[in-house]
Design a protein around this motif. Sequence first.
Motif, PDB file in Angstrom:
ATOM      1  N   CYS A  30      18.955  41.267 -15.756  1.00  0.00           N
ATOM      2  CA  CYS A  30      19.344  40.034 -15.074  1.00  0.00           C
ATOM      3  C   CYS A  30      19.017  40.082 -13.585  1.00  0.00           C
ATOM      4  O   CYS A  30      19.491  39.243 -12.813  1.00  0.00           O
ATOM      5  CB  CYS A  30      20.837  39.776 -15.274  1.00  0.00           C
ATOM      6  N   ASN A  31      18.223  41.051 -13.175  1.00  0.00           N
ATOM      7  CA  ASN A  31      17.889  41.218 -11.769  1.00  0.00           C
ATOM      8  C   ASN A  31      17.203  39.971 -11.194  1.00  0.00           C
ATOM      9  O   ASN A  31      17.489  39.562 -10.072  1.00  0.00           O
ATOM     10  CB  ASN A  31      16.995  42.445 -11.590  1.00  0.00           C
ATOM     11  N   ASP A  32      16.293  39.355 -11.949  1.00  0.00           N
ATOM     12  CA  ASP A  32      15.590  38.168 -11.459  1.00  0.00           C
ATOM     13  C   ASP A  32      16.546  36.993 -11.272  1.00  0.00           C
ATOM     14  O   ASP A  32      16.376  36.187 -10.359  1.00  0.00           O
ATOM     15  CB  ASP A  32      14.465  37.775 -12.410  1.00  0.00           C
ATOM     16  N   ARG A  33      17.561  36.883 -12.124  1.00  0.00           N
ATOM     17  CA  ARG A  33      18.554  35.805 -11.979  1.00  0.00           C
ATOM     18  C   ARG A  33      19.363  35.997 -10.702  1.00  0.00           C
ATOM     19  O   ARG A  33      19.674  35.041  -9.996  1.00  0.00           O
ATOM     20  CB  ARG A  33      19.482  35.761 -13.198  1.00  0.00           C
ATOM     21  N   LEU A  34      19.700  37.245 -10.370  1.00  0.00           N
ATOM     22  CA  LEU A  34      20.419  37.528  -9.131  1.00  0.00           C
ATOM     23  C   LEU A  34      19.552  37.205  -7.923  1.00  0.00           C
ATOM     24  O   LEU A  34      20.020  36.636  -6.939  1.00  0.00           O
ATOM     25  CB  LEU A  34      20.869  38.985  -9.094  1.00  0.00           C
ATOM     26  N   GLU A  35      18.278  37.535  -8.006  1.00  0.00           N
ATOM     27  CA  GLU A  35      17.371  37.226  -6.907  1.00  0.00           C
ATOM     28  C   GLU A  35      17.251  35.715  -6.705  1.00  0.00           C
ATOM     29  O   GLU A  35      17.125  35.231  -5.584  1.00  0.00           O
ATOM     30  CB  GLU A  35      15.999  37.832  -7.177  1.00  0.00           C
ATOM     31  N   ASP A  36      17.323  34.951  -7.797  1.00  0.00           N
ATOM     32  CA  ASP A  36      17.296  33.496  -7.706  1.00  0.00           C
ATOM     33  C   ASP A  36      18.525  32.982  -6.937  1.00  0.00           C
ATOM     34  O   ASP A  36      18.415  32.043  -6.145  1.00  0.00           O
ATOM     35  CB  ASP A  36      17.241  32.899  -9.112  1.00  0.00           C
ATOM     36  N   ALA A  40      18.708  30.901  -3.386  1.00  0.00           N
ATOM     37  CA  ALA A  40      19.472  29.659  -3.311  1.00  0.00           C
ATOM     38  C   ALA A  40      20.412  29.645  -2.110  1.00  0.00           C
ATOM     39  O   ALA A  40      20.681  28.575  -1.550  1.00  0.00           O
ATOM     40  CB  ALA A  40      20.267  29.455  -4.598  1.00  0.00           C
ATOM     41  N   CYS A  41      20.883  30.812  -1.699  1.00  0.00           N
ATOM     42  CA  CYS A  41      21.790  30.892  -0.547  1.00  0.00           C
ATOM     43  C   CYS A  41      21.125  30.414   0.738  1.00  0.00           C
ATOM     44  O   CYS A  41      21.811  29.976   1.659  1.00  0.00           O
ATOM     45  CB  CYS A  41      22.269  32.327  -0.356  1.00  0.00           C
ATOM     46  N   PHE A  42      19.805  30.497   0.800  1.00  0.00           N
ATOM     47  CA  PHE A  42      19.091  30.142   2.019  1.00  0.00           C
ATOM     48  C   PHE A  42      18.330  28.827   1.901  1.00  0.00           C
ATOM     49  O   PHE A  42      17.507  28.509   2.749  1.00  0.00           O
ATOM     50  CB  PHE A  42      18.143  31.282   2.412  1.00  0.00           C
ATOM     51  N   GLU A  43      18.578  28.066   0.865  1.00  0.00           N
ATOM     52  CA  GLU A  43      17.910  26.773   0.662  1.00  0.00           C
ATOM     53  C   GLU A  43      18.928  25.653   0.839  1.00  0.00           C
ATOM     54  O   GLU A  43      19.588  25.242  -0.098  1.00  0.00           O
ATOM     55  CB  GLU A  43      17.307  26.689  -0.748  1.00  0.00           C
ATOM     56  N   GLY A  44      19.072  25.179   2.039  1.00  0.00           N
ATOM     57  CA  GLY A  44      19.974  24.048   2.271  1.00  0.00           C
ATOM     58  C   GLY A  44      21.431  24.437   2.177  1.00  0.00           C
ATOM     59  O   GLY A  44      21.834  25.532   2.557  1.00  0.00           O
ATOM     60  N   PRO A  53      21.909  28.355 -10.180  1.00  0.00           N
ATOM     61  CA  PRO A  53      21.436  29.708 -10.435  1.00  0.00           C
ATOM     62  C   PRO A  53      22.561  30.671 -10.820  1.00  0.00           C
ATOM     63  O   PRO A  53      22.363  31.568 -11.635  1.00  0.00           O
ATOM     64  CB  PRO A  53      20.802  30.131  -9.109  1.00  0.00           C
ATOM     65  N   PHE A  54      23.764  30.468 -10.244  1.00  0.00           N
ATOM     66  CA  PHE A  54      24.863  31.365 -10.586  1.00  0.00           C
ATOM     67  C   PHE A  54      25.272  31.216 -12.044  1.00  0.00           C
ATOM     68  O   PHE A  54      25.576  32.203 -12.717  1.00  0.00           O
ATOM     69  CB  PHE A  54      26.075  31.133  -9.674  1.00  0.00           C
ATOM     70  N   PHE A  74      15.417  28.464 -10.676  1.00  0.00           N
ATOM     71  CA  PHE A  74      15.522  27.363  -9.732  1.00  0.00           C
ATOM     72  C   PHE A  74      14.586  27.546  -8.548  1.00  0.00           C
ATOM     73  O   PHE A  74      13.925  26.609  -8.117  1.00  0.00           O
ATOM     74  CB  PHE A  74      16.965  27.234  -9.223  1.00  0.00           C
ATOM     75  N   TYR A  75      14.522  28.767  -7.991  1.00  0.00           N
ATOM     76  CA  TYR A  75      13.772  28.985  -6.752  1.00  0.00           C
ATOM     77  C   TYR A  75      12.669  30.032  -6.871  1.00  0.00           C
ATOM     78  O   TYR A  75      11.813  30.100  -6.009  1.00  0.00           O
ATOM     79  CB  TYR A  75      14.725  29.364  -5.612  1.00  0.00           C
ATOM     80  N   LEU A  76      12.676  30.848  -7.880  1.00  0.00           N
ATOM     81  CA  LEU A  76      11.625  31.852  -8.059  1.00  0.00           C
ATOM     82  C   LEU A  76      10.462  31.255  -8.829  1.00  0.00           C
ATOM     83  O   LEU A  76      10.651  30.395  -9.687  1.00  0.00           O
ATOM     84  CB  LEU A  76      12.156  33.067  -8.817  1.00  0.00           C
TER      85      LEU A  76
END
Length: 91
Positions: A30-36, A40-44, A53-54, A74-76
């Motif tokens: 699930c590493n890629d989901r965490l990176e997503d 998301a934390c830095f997009e708006g 994403p969470f 969502f963002y990757l």
Amino acid sequence: MSSEGRAVPRRESPWGITGDNHPEPKAHRCNDRLEDIIHACFEGNPFKTVPGPFKLFWKCMRSKPGEEPTDPFFYLDLEPLRTEVNPNKPQ
């Protein structure tokens, strides 16, 4: 893209890089989901960008190996993991 095939960076320690007796580390499924989520934390506004994403990350963590969500990120710009259906295996 499979997280199992991705190399995990290793740092050299004062004791050296472990070798024979220790297996190579693998990225969590699930590493890629965490990176997503981190993207998301830095997009708006995080209150609007993080929940989607969470939810997918939480769904991934609660799933069994091989049953991870296949929803798009969502963002990757990665393809989500696809589970291969084995026709000989009963479902």
